[in-house]
Design a protein around this motif. Structure first.
Motif, PDB file in Angstrom:
ATOM      1  N   ASP A  20       0.830  -1.205   0.000  1.00 47.66           N
ATOM      2  CA  ASP A  20       0.000   0.000   0.000  1.00 47.66           C
ATOM      3  C   ASP A  20       0.865   1.256   0.000  1.00 47.66           C
ATOM      4  OD1 ASP A  20      -2.027  -1.832   0.209  1.00 47.66           O
ATOM      5  OD2 ASP A  20      -3.028  -0.868   1.895  1.00 47.66           O
ATOM      6  N   THR A  21       1.981   1.203   0.713  1.00 46.04           N
ATOM      7  CA  THR A  21       2.870   2.359   0.781  1.00 46.04           C
ATOM      8  C   THR A  21       3.527   2.621  -0.566  1.00 46.04           C
ATOM      9  OG1 THR A  21       3.281   1.992   3.129  1.00 46.04           O
ATOM     10  CG2 THR A  21       4.888   3.327   1.934  1.00 46.04           C
ATOM     11  N   VAL A  22       3.982   1.579  -1.233  1.00 47.97           N
ATOM     12  CA  VAL A  22       4.565   1.745  -2.567  1.00 47.97           C
ATOM     13  C   VAL A  22       3.545   2.348  -3.519  1.00 47.97           C
ATOM     14  CG1 VAL A  22       5.465   0.515  -4.577  1.00 47.97           C
ATOM     15  CG2 VAL A  22       6.281  -0.079  -2.280  1.00 47.97           C
ATOM     16  N   SER A  23       2.321   1.837  -3.481  1.00 46.87           N
ATOM     17  CA  SER A  23       1.276   2.343  -4.370  1.00 46.87           C
ATOM     18  C   SER A  23       0.978   3.816  -4.098  1.00 46.87           C
ATOM     19  CB  SER A  23       0.007   1.509  -4.202  1.00 46.87           C
ATOM     20  OG  SER A  23      -1.052   2.027  -4.984  1.00 46.87           O
ATOM     21  N   TYR A  24       0.832   4.164  -2.815  1.00 50.66           N
ATOM     22  CA  TYR A  24       0.468   5.539  -2.468  1.00 50.66           C
ATOM     23  C   TYR A  24       1.600   6.520  -2.765  1.00 50.66           C
ATOM     24  CZ  TYR A  24      -1.003   9.610   0.194  1.00 50.66           C
ATOM     25  OH  TYR A  24      -1.353  10.887   0.543  1.00 50.66           O
ATOM     26  N   THR A  25       2.800   6.200  -2.336  1.00 52.01           N
ATOM     27  CA  THR A  25       3.907   7.149  -2.518  1.00 52.01           C
ATOM     28  C   THR A  25       4.320   7.284  -3.975  1.00 52.01           C
ATOM     29  OG1 THR A  25       5.562   5.422  -2.074  1.00 52.01           O
ATOM     30  CG2 THR A  25       4.807   6.747  -0.193  1.00 52.01           C
ATOM     31  N   SER A  26       4.000   6.279  -4.788  1.00 53.46           N
ATOM     32  CA  SER A  26       4.323   6.353  -6.213  1.00 53.46           C
ATOM     33  C   SER A  26       3.319   7.194  -6.996  1.00 53.46           C
ATOM     34  CB  SER A  26       4.385   4.944  -6.814  1.00 53.46           C
ATOM     35  OG  SER A  26       5.421   4.190  -6.223  1.00 53.46           O
ATOM     36  N   SER A  27       2.170   7.472  -6.403  1.00 50.56           N
ATOM     37  CA  SER A  27       1.152   8.270  -7.090  1.00 50.56           C
ATOM     38  C   SER A  27       0.966   9.655  -6.483  1.00 50.56           C
ATOM     39  CB  SER A  27      -0.194   7.529  -7.074  1.00 50.56           C
ATOM     40  OG  SER A  27      -0.621   7.299  -5.736  1.00 50.56           O
ATOM     41  N   ARG A  28       1.299   9.812  -5.211  1.00 48.71           N
ATOM     42  CA  ARG A  28       1.135  11.083  -4.512  1.00 48.71           C
ATOM     43  C   ARG A  28       2.298  12.019  -4.844  1.00 48.71           C
ATOM     44  NH1 ARG A  28      -1.796  15.091  -1.967  1.00 48.71           N
ATOM     45  NH2 ARG A  28      -0.882  15.706   0.036  1.00 48.71           N
ATOM     46  N   GLU A  29       1.995  13.233  -5.256  1.00 47.39           N
ATOM     47  CA  GLU A  29       3.027  14.203  -5.610  1.00 47.39           C
ATOM     48  C   GLU A  29       3.078  15.353  -4.607  1.00 47.39           C
ATOM     49  OE1 GLU A  29       2.861  15.676  -9.565  1.00 47.39           O
ATOM     50  OE2 GLU A  29       3.042  13.693 -10.502  1.00 47.39           O
ATOM     51  N   GLN A  30       4.292  15.750  -4.263  1.00 43.12           N
ATOM     52  CA  GLN A  30       4.555  16.938  -3.465  1.00 43.12           C
ATOM     53  C   GLN A  30       5.835  17.568  -3.983  1.00 43.12           C
ATOM     54  OE1 GLN A  30       2.606  18.213  -0.181  1.00 43.12           O
ATOM     55  NE2 GLN A  30       1.478  17.528  -1.994  1.00 43.12           N
ATOM     56  N   TYR A  31       5.879  18.892  -4.023  1.00 44.90           N
ATOM     57  CA  TYR A  31       7.058  19.615  -4.517  1.00 44.90           C
ATOM     58  C   TYR A  31       7.453  19.138  -5.926  1.00 44.90           C
ATOM     59  CZ  TYR A  31       7.335  20.975   0.368  1.00 44.90           C
ATOM     60  OH  TYR A  31       7.038  21.452   1.615  1.00 44.90           O
ATOM     61  N   SER A  32       6.418  18.912  -6.748  1.00 43.96           N
ATOM     62  CA  SER A  32       6.597  18.578  -8.170  1.00 43.96           C
ATOM     63  C   SER A  32       7.266  17.228  -8.406  1.00 43.96           C
ATOM     64  CB  SER A  32       7.404  19.680  -8.886  1.00 43.96           C
ATOM     65  OG  SER A  32       6.757  20.929  -8.761  1.00 43.96           O
ATOM     66  N   GLN A  33       7.163  16.336  -7.449  1.00 44.77           N
ATOM     67  CA  GLN A  33       7.668  14.987  -7.674  1.00 44.77           C
ATOM     68  C   GLN A  33       6.898  14.001  -6.801  1.00 44.77           C
ATOM     69  OE1 GLN A  33      11.734  14.281  -6.401  1.00 44.77           O
ATOM     70  NE2 GLN A  33      11.605  15.856  -4.826  1.00 44.77           N
ATOM     71  N   HIS A  34       6.948  12.758  -7.208  1.00 46.55           N
ATOM     72  CA  HIS A  34       6.303  11.728  -6.401  1.00 46.55           C
ATOM     73  C   HIS A  34       7.013  11.595  -5.061  1.00 46.55           C
ATOM     74  CE1 HIS A  34       4.907  10.126 -10.466  1.00 46.55           C
ATOM     75  NE2 HIS A  34       3.800  10.424  -9.813  1.00 46.55           N
ATOM     76  N   ILE A  35       6.240  11.293  -4.031  1.00 48.21           N
ATOM     77  CA  ILE A  35       6.842  11.121  -2.706  1.00 48.21           C
ATOM     78  C   ILE A  35       7.901  10.023  -2.743  1.00 48.21           C
ATOM     79  CG2 ILE A  35       6.375  10.446  -0.324  1.00 48.21           C
ATOM     80  CD1 ILE A  35       3.631  11.671  -0.592  1.00 48.21           C
ATOM     81  N   SER A  36       7.666   8.993  -3.552  1.00 47.99           N
ATOM     82  CA  SER A  36       8.622   7.884  -3.617  1.00 47.99           C
ATOM     83  C   SER A  36       9.944   8.275  -4.256  1.00 47.99           C
ATOM     84  CB  SER A  36       8.012   6.716  -4.403  1.00 47.99           C
ATOM     85  OG  SER A  36       7.681   7.125  -5.717  1.00 47.99           O
ATOM     86  N   ASP A  37      10.015   9.486  -4.826  1.00 49.60           N
ATOM     87  CA  ASP A  37      11.275   9.948  -5.407  1.00 49.60           C
ATOM     88  C   ASP A  37      12.208  10.579  -4.373  1.00 49.60           C
ATOM     89  OD1 ASP A  37      10.610   9.116  -7.963  1.00 49.60           O
ATOM     90  OD2 ASP A  37       9.633  11.017  -8.476  1.00 49.60           O
TER      91      ASP A  37
END
Length: 379
Positions: free
Chosen positions: A256-273
């Motif tokens: 669930d964390t991989v899915s969410y952070t890979s789609s949620r964007e903050q500061y013009s990038q995905h959280i997973s970045d």
């Protein structure tokens, strides 16, 4: 050393995973939030004979081992820990009957237990006998053609859907411990309900406190040898379902964390970045793999007939704590939404905490592990 599952094991895992994803996961929020019992889900698992996974085929079971049990429980727990709990404990009761019961008991109970038509639950813990079951106060006295039981049991998971409670009671003096406790199959209608707890998690399958008052149990409902119920239970290793439940939650939290952070964007990038998030996800994956390997090792050792004291304790401690740690990080990485019931991760955290207590608190298993390490590695 083999690290690959067999084709049969992979097929079982994949079939249960598909069922969990399509039939359980869409319903689990409602079941949890409304405290609704998952009757249709458990009935379907029975129809698939998964309730008899480890029972021999002659009793309508599937004849699988504890590795297969761990794989199945992981998949169910990833969707709903309560379902995995109810099924795992039922399988444990059936295993006691299959291993130590009489031929008449096996013929009478096991075929319907394999399909969940007859449901068994465990009655062992008491108010003053939590970690130390030898301090139980429930007693059985021989009278005429049977036994009379008095006492109570608590944390009787899945009691309300059950037909029989595998009830442990003292049948000898304290000085004879541990050879003073016997196991009986007692119909659930013979118990009085004393208390239903409102719990932090595991809301859809309740674990009440129930009591017995001068309940007569026929002699043919004694399971195993008189006075040997406690020691015989120690030879049953279906308790591997507890760390397997931990693996399931830890894995679900990671996915669930991989899915969410890979789609949620903050500061013009995905959280997973963000590097910090990526490192956390990597650590979550390490916890899942370590927990799974330890759990499957314990299950495999038990299937091979080895002493699994060390292996089981290590798996239980690691996998259940991995579930808590991964669920906690999942909530954090989901941000404010992780604290809402709109996502599964808050439920993972609530359910995971139970596992560090259920099956004996992890502190006790740490003592067991240390003792086993010192005795085995010090030889």
């Amino acid at each position: 050393m083999e690290f690959e599952l067999t084709e049969t094991q992979r097929s079982l895992r994949d079939d249960v995973r598909e069922f969990a994803e399509t039939e359980i996961r869409p319903e689990v929020k409602r079941l949890d939030q409304q405290g609704e019992y998952p009757s249709q889900i458990l009935d379907e698992l029975g129809n698939r004979r998964l309730a008899g996974l480890t029972l021999p085929e002659e009793y309508n079971g599937r004849g699988e081992g504890l590795v297969e049990l761990a794989l199945m429980i992981e998949e169910l727990s990833a969707a709903c820990m309560s379902v995995a709990s109810a099924l795992g404990l039922h399988i444990g009761v059936a295993a006691v009957i299959e291993r130590f019961g009489s031929e008449e008991q096996r013929d009478a109970f096991l075929p319907e237990m394999a399909t969940f038509e007859t449901v068994g639950v465990l009655g062992q813990s008491e108010a003053n006998a939590g970690s130390n079951k030898l301090e139980m106060e429930t007693a059985a006295e021989r009278q005429g053609d049977g036994w009379v039981l008095n006492g109570h049991k608590q944390w009787v998971t899945n009691f309300y859907d059950a037909d029989y409670v595998l009830t442990y009671a003292k049948t000898g003096p304290d000085e004879a411990a541990p050879h003073n406790i016997s196991a009986f199959l007692v119909p659930t209608e013979e118990f009085d309900r004393e208390n239903d707890w409102d719990t932090l998690g595991a809301n859809s399958v309740k674990s009440p406190r129930v009591s017995l008052s001068d309940v007569h149990v026929p002699a043919d409902r004694l399971v195993g040898e008189k006075g040997e119920g406690y020691t015989e239970r120690g030879e049953i290793h279906t308790g591997v379902n507890v760390p397997a439940r931990g693996v399931g939650i830890a894995r679900a939290a990671l996915e669930d964390t991989v899915s969410y952070t890979s789609s949620r964007e903050q500061y013009s990038q995905h959280i997973s970045d963000f590097q910090g998030v990526r490192w956390e996800i990597g650590e979550m994956a390490e916890r899942v793999d370590t927990a799974r390997l330890l759990t499957l090792r314990a299950a495999d050792c038990a299937d091979r007939g080895h002493d699994v004291t060390r292996e089981f304790a290590m798996a239980k401690i690691n996998a259940t704590q991995a579930a808590v740690d991964n669920a906690n990080r999942a909530v954090q990485l989901h941000g404010g939404l992780g604290y809402t019931t709109g996502y599964h991760v808050e439920r993972y955290l609530r359910d995971a905490k139970l596992l560090t207590i259920a099956g004996g608190p992890n502190e006790g298993h740490k003592d067991t592990l240390a003792k086993a390490v010192i005795e085995r590695d010090g030889e």
